[in-house]
Motif scaffolding. Structure first.
Motif, PDB file in Angstrom:
ATOM      1  N   THR A   1      -1.977  -6.532  -7.234  1.00  0.00           N
ATOM      2  CA  THR A   1      -2.570  -5.861  -6.082  1.00  0.00           C
ATOM      3  C   THR A   1      -3.976  -6.401  -5.829  1.00  0.00           C
ATOM      4  O   THR A   1      -4.773  -6.520  -6.752  1.00  0.00           O
ATOM      5  CB  THR A   1      -2.649  -4.341  -6.329  1.00  0.00           C
ATOM      6  N   ILE A   2      -4.247  -6.708  -4.571  1.00  0.00           N
ATOM      7  CA  ILE A   2      -5.547  -7.225  -4.140  1.00  0.00           C
ATOM      8  C   ILE A   2      -5.915  -6.452  -2.875  1.00  0.00           C
ATOM      9  O   ILE A   2      -5.045  -5.989  -2.162  1.00  0.00           O
ATOM     10  CB  ILE A   2      -5.472  -8.734  -3.825  1.00  0.00           C
ATOM     11  N   ASN A   3      -7.204  -6.370  -2.552  1.00  0.00           N
ATOM     12  CA  ASN A   3      -7.602  -5.671  -1.331  1.00  0.00           C
ATOM     13  C   ASN A   3      -8.943  -6.192  -0.819  1.00  0.00           C
ATOM     14  O   ASN A   3      -9.953  -5.526  -0.938  1.00  0.00           O
ATOM     15  CB  ASN A   3      -7.678  -4.161  -1.587  1.00  0.00           C
ATOM     16  N   ASP A   4      -8.919  -7.410  -0.285  1.00  0.00           N
ATOM     17  CA  ASP A   4     -10.141  -7.967   0.284  1.00  0.00           C
ATOM     18  C   ASP A   4      -9.787  -9.212   1.100  1.00  0.00           C
ATOM     19  O   ASP A   4      -8.617  -9.567   1.217  1.00  0.00           O
ATOM     20  CB  ASP A   4     -11.156  -8.310  -0.811  1.00  0.00           C
ATOM     21  N   HIS A   5     -10.807  -9.871   1.615  1.00  0.00           N
ATOM     22  CA  HIS A   5     -10.641 -11.083   2.405  1.00  0.00           C
ATOM     23  C   HIS A   5     -11.036 -12.293   1.550  1.00  0.00           C
ATOM     24  O   HIS A   5     -12.103 -12.293   0.925  1.00  0.00           O
ATOM     25  CB  HIS A   5     -11.511 -11.014   3.666  1.00  0.00           C
ATOM     26  N   TYR A   6     -10.180 -13.299   1.569  1.00  0.00           N
ATOM     27  CA  TYR A   6     -10.386 -14.497   0.753  1.00  0.00           C
ATOM     28  C   TYR A   6     -10.274 -15.739   1.620  1.00  0.00           C
ATOM     29  O   TYR A   6      -9.528 -15.769   2.593  1.00  0.00           O
ATOM     30  CB  TYR A   6      -9.352 -14.543  -0.380  1.00  0.00           C
TER      31      TYR A   6
END
Length: 128
Positions: free
Chosen positions: A80-85
């Motif tokens: 799970t990830i939750n950001d802008h890359y």
């Protein structure tokens, strides 16, 4: 009981119940960590670069995590990830970057590629 009293009682009950519901819904949102710290939920660590044998994604906008701008993913499978890359790098196994709008980008093994920095990343699936 008069009609006016019933309406006031009903209104107070609805407002009270609604207030509790709104407070209950708002509490998790208020307690949520800053977006770039949520990557830790998926297992991994922040570094200044992509370490050997890792699937890595770099924060967009020149931002930094606790130890650098690169999130080094631990292990295979979904994280799970939750950001802008802005960039993905596979120093070993390839992986898929999953966006909030259900699109995805694949980073092939032993390669690096740009990601969509304007699209929220919700997960990384390391292919093993």
């Amino acid at each position: 009981m008069r009609i006016g009293s019933r309406i006031v009682t009903f209104t107070v009950t609805v407002v009270s119940t609604g207030g509790l519901t709104l407070a209950a819904l708002a509490a998790p949102a208020l307690a949520a960590p800053a977006p770039h710290t949520q990557a830790a939920v998926g297992g991994g660590y922040w570094a200044r670069g992509c370490d050997a044998g890792r699937a890595c994604i770099q924060l967009s906008g020149g931002r930094q995590g606790a130890g650098g701008s690169w999130w080094n993913v631990d292990g295979c499978g979904y994280h799970t990830i939750n950001d802008h890359y802005r960039r993905g790098s596979a120093h070993g196994n390839g992986f898929d970057v999953i966006y909030a709008d259900q699109r995805w980008d694949r980073v092939q093994p032993w390669s690096s590629r740009p990601l969509d920095p304007g699209n929220l990343v919700t997960g990384v699936n390391v292919l093993c």
